[in-house]
Design a protein around this motif. Structure first.
Motif, mmCIF file in Angstrom:
data_model
loop_
_atom_site.group_PDB
_atom_site.id
_atom_site.type_symbol
_atom_site.label_atom_id
_atom_site.label_comp_id
_atom_site.label_asym_id
_atom_site.label_seq_id
_atom_site.Cartn_x
_atom_site.Cartn_y
_atom_site.Cartn_z
ATOM 1 N N UNK A 16 57.691 63.559 31.384
ATOM 2 C CA UNK A 16 57.319 64.687 30.532
ATOM 3 C C UNK A 16 56.083 65.312 31.180
ATOM 4 N N UNK A 17 56.128 66.593 31.369
ATOM 5 C CA UNK A 17 55.051 67.307 32.062
ATOM 6 C C UNK A 17 54.009 67.741 31.045
ATOM 7 N N UNK A 18 52.760 67.439 31.337
ATOM 8 C CA UNK A 18 51.647 67.844 30.490
ATOM 9 C C UNK A 18 50.923 69.010 31.153
ATOM 10 N N UNK A 19 50.214 69.777 30.340
ATOM 11 C CA UNK A 19 49.476 70.918 30.880
ATOM 12 C C UNK A 19 48.255 70.436 31.655
ATOM 13 N N UNK A 20 48.000 71.030 32.820
ATOM 14 C CA UNK A 20 46.749 70.726 33.538
ATOM 15 C C UNK A 20 45.549 71.198 32.712
ATOM 16 N N UNK A 21 44.382 70.645 32.985
ATOM 17 C CA UNK A 21 43.201 70.939 32.169
ATOM 18 C C UNK A 21 42.816 72.411 32.184
ATOM 19 N N UNK A 22 43.127 73.131 33.265
ATOM 20 C CA UNK A 22 42.722 74.544 33.322
ATOM 21 C C UNK A 22 43.568 75.430 32.414
ATOM 22 N N UNK A 23 44.648 74.897 31.860
ATOM 23 C CA UNK A 23 45.493 75.657 30.936
ATOM 24 C C UNK A 23 45.447 75.090 29.518
ATOM 25 N N UNK A 24 44.580 74.100 29.274
ATOM 26 C CA UNK A 24 44.447 73.525 27.939
ATOM 27 C C UNK A 24 43.514 74.372 27.093
#
Length: 194
Positions: A67-75
């Motif tokens: 499952x792909x999580x959002x990178x921190x720059x898009x959180x």
């Protein structure tokens, strides 16, 4: 993957960016993907950062392996900063390929907030991009721009120079093309016949 981006160096660099993934199944002999793993096998529930191209291929399998999580720059925390004032952010330090990477990540965002952040960020930074394209202090104006924004600023500067040189020439006067003039004469002749 689009065939026109297959050999694109910038697309290769974008897809090589790492994103956090959570493995959904045990994978034998894949423990090398997790640098902190002591075993040869990768256990379900392990969180690992892998390149985007690998995450995409593991996610597209049926059933998905990650499952792909959002990178921190898009959180949310970065999204709030970008929505407040995107012009204060140094995109070159944050993410050199912010827009391209965001386009890949947007399909994994269930809420759809990444795509709206990309659009809002570009709208806010557009004026700064225009200023960088006509600035005489090119290093200072280009420093906070991402790679894409730098390319756009360079193209805008080249277009501006070409336009100014065309205006300064002054020797080529705009006239009606022969094809257009002949078309008008033919139309006028047809109208007179009716």
């Amino acid at each position: 993957m689009d065939n026109n981006r297959y050999l694109s160096i910038s697309d290769i660099l974008v897809t090589n960016e790492k994103i956090p993934c959570k493995f959904l199944h045990d994978l034998p002999k894949m423990g090398f993907l997790d640098p902190s793993a002591a075993e040869d096998d990768l256990k379900a529930g392990t969180n690992v950062e892998v390149p985007l191209w690998l995450a995409e291929s593991l996610y597209s399998r049926r059933p998905p392996l990650v499952s792909v999580e959002l990178p921190k720059i898009y959180k949310d925390s970065y999204r709030e900063i970008l929505n407040a004032d995107a012009c204060t952010v140094d995109m070159h330090k944050l993410s050199q390929y912010f827009y391209e990477f965001g386009c890949y990540i947007a399909k994994h965002d269930i809420k759809g907030e990444v795509s709206s952040t990309l659009i809002n960020t570009f709208r806010q930074r557009f004026r700064m991009l225009l200023a960088a394209s006509v600035s005489t202090d090119s290093v200072g104006a280009i420093q906070p721009l991402s790679v894409t924004e730098r390319l756009q600023a360079a193209e805008a500067a080249n277009t501006e120079k070409a336009f100014l040189s065309w205006l300064q020439r002054g020797e080529s006067i705009l006239t009606t093309a022969n094809m257009v003039a002949n078309h008008r004469k033919r139309k006028r002749a047809e109208m007179e016949m009716l």
